[in-house]
Design a protein around this motif. Structure first.
Motif, mmCIF file in Angstrom:
data_model
loop_
_atom_site.group_PDB
_atom_site.id
_atom_site.type_symbol
_atom_site.label_atom_id
_atom_site.label_comp_id
_atom_site.label_asym_id
_atom_site.label_seq_id
_atom_site.Cartn_x
_atom_site.Cartn_y
_atom_site.Cartn_z
ATOM 1 N N SER A 1 41.512 42.642 46.598
ATOM 2 C CA SER A 1 42.315 42.959 47.656
ATOM 3 C C SER A 1 44.191 43.154 47.357
ATOM 4 C CB SER A 1 42.255 42.236 48.751
ATOM 5 O OG SER A 1 41.012 42.283 49.399
ATOM 6 N N LEU A 2 44.396 41.925 46.470
ATOM 7 C CA LEU A 2 45.889 41.754 46.353
ATOM 8 C C LEU A 2 46.100 42.883 45.336
ATOM 9 C CD1 LEU A 2 46.386 38.092 46.461
ATOM 10 C CD2 LEU A 2 46.967 39.862 48.250
ATOM 11 N N SER A 3 45.432 42.911 44.438
ATOM 12 C CA SER A 3 45.700 44.033 43.247
ATOM 13 C C SER A 3 45.762 45.447 43.406
ATOM 14 C CB SER A 3 44.325 43.700 42.033
ATOM 15 O OG SER A 3 44.569 42.658 41.408
ATOM 16 N N LEU B 1 43.944 41.837 55.438
ATOM 17 C CA LEU B 1 44.189 40.405 55.148
ATOM 18 C C LEU B 1 44.452 39.583 56.328
ATOM 19 C CD1 LEU B 1 46.479 41.337 51.928
ATOM 20 C CD2 LEU B 1 44.117 40.550 52.134
ATOM 21 N N LYS C 1 49.003 45.828 45.514
ATOM 22 C CA LYS C 1 49.912 45.890 44.495
ATOM 23 C C LYS C 1 50.104 47.305 43.868
ATOM 24 C CE LYS C 1 51.906 44.235 40.122
ATOM 25 N NZ LYS C 1 51.831 43.252 39.187
ATOM 26 N N LEU D 1 52.937 40.766 54.938
ATOM 27 C CA LEU D 1 52.329 40.154 54.003
ATOM 28 C C LEU D 1 52.420 38.609 53.944
ATOM 29 C CD1 LEU D 1 49.830 40.652 51.888
ATOM 30 C CD2 LEU D 1 51.457 40.959 50.328
ATOM 31 N N VAL E 1 40.702 37.034 50.058
ATOM 32 C CA VAL E 1 41.363 36.908 48.683
ATOM 33 C C VAL E 1 40.877 35.856 47.762
ATOM 34 C CG1 VAL E 1 43.334 37.953 49.459
ATOM 35 C CG2 VAL E 1 43.241 35.638 49.402
#
Length: 268
Positions: A51-53, A37, A56, A114, A44
């Protein structure tokens, strides 16, 4: 201390080791995602990117493993307390507090990285004001994306939208003049800097790219067929899709600062 007591403690110790190994593996995956990232924050915004999922999910997994480690550690301490002389409970509470503090510090550090990556991405977008970029506008045919050169007029940090100006619309435009668009970050690709070719990645022979067709402001899919950046001209030799002349694809020269990576899921 009886043999069953020792056996129980050893089993819990093995479980604790396993949990810590799993935590290290998850942390390595988290760090890989952070690096991805940080180096390519625009990923994203691409359709279908997870990527974000994924990040998480890794955070949730790390949290569950940490909680399991605390539970197993508490059980081990309880087993030891039952076998040791009284007076060691204070040391246990101190160890638990330090362990939880370390986990909070590690989680805060990951979140800070992040957030820093997101801020860096917004700064990069804001710095494009006044620059020409490649923009994707969905045409009347939803199966096709149109890419052309536009000028960035403004970037809204709240909505994460670009306001861009098409300075040279085609002859078929109804307005007959310049047109403005509001586009999300996923529809914008910055061009390489004209005055800094040395810091840019080279596209190898056979690589599919998106490039400005000579004499126009429109971008089309093309294939690199010549040396990637000749020393004297810094040009690519390209063959554009659907550009046949007499049954063959002509090779056309395009400057490196008008060639970008082909977006994932490109439709044209």
């Amino acid at each position: 201390m009886s043999s069953p007591d020792i056996s129980g403690i050893l089993e819990k110790s093995k479980e604790l080791d396993r949990l810590r190994i799993e935590q290290e593996n998850v942390l390595q995956e988290i760090n890989k995602m952070h690096k991805k990232l940080q180096t390519t924050p625009e990923v994203v915004e691409k359709p279908g990117d997870s990527s974000l999922s994924r990040l998480k999910s890794l955070y949730i997994q790390a949290k569950d493993l940490s909680e399991n480690e605390v539970n197993v550690s508490n059980l081990l301490l309880s087993q030891l307390d039952a076998l040791l002389p009284s007076g060691s409970s204070g040391q246990r509470r101190k160890a638990e507090g330090n362990d939880q503090k370390r986990k909070r510090m590690r989680a805060d550090s990951d979140i800070s990285k992040l957030n820093a990556s997101a801020r860096s991405q917004l700064e990069a977008c804001a710095s494009l004001k006044g620059e020409q970029v490649a923009a994707r506008v969905t045409g009347d045919n939803a199966e096709k994306d149109e890419w052309f050169v536009v000028k960035v007029m403004h970037f809204d940090r709240e909505t994460k939208e670009f306001e861009v100006l098409d300075e040279e619309p085609g002859d078929d435009e109804d307005s007959g003049g310049q047109r403005k668009y509001k586009l999300p970050m996923s529809c914008i690709i910055p061009f390489p800097k004209r005055n800094d070719p040395s810091s840019l990645p080279e596209f190898s022979l056979g690589k599919h790219v998106l490039a400005v067709y000579p004499g126009t402001t429109a971008l089309y899919k093309a294939t690199v067929v010549g040396p990637p950046r000749r020393r004297k001209t810094d040009d690519y030799l390209l063959e554009f899709d659907d550009d046949e002349e007499d049954g063959t694809l002509p090779q056309r020269t395009v400057s490196f600062h008008r060639v970008v990576s082909l977006p994932n899921g490109h439709r044209q």
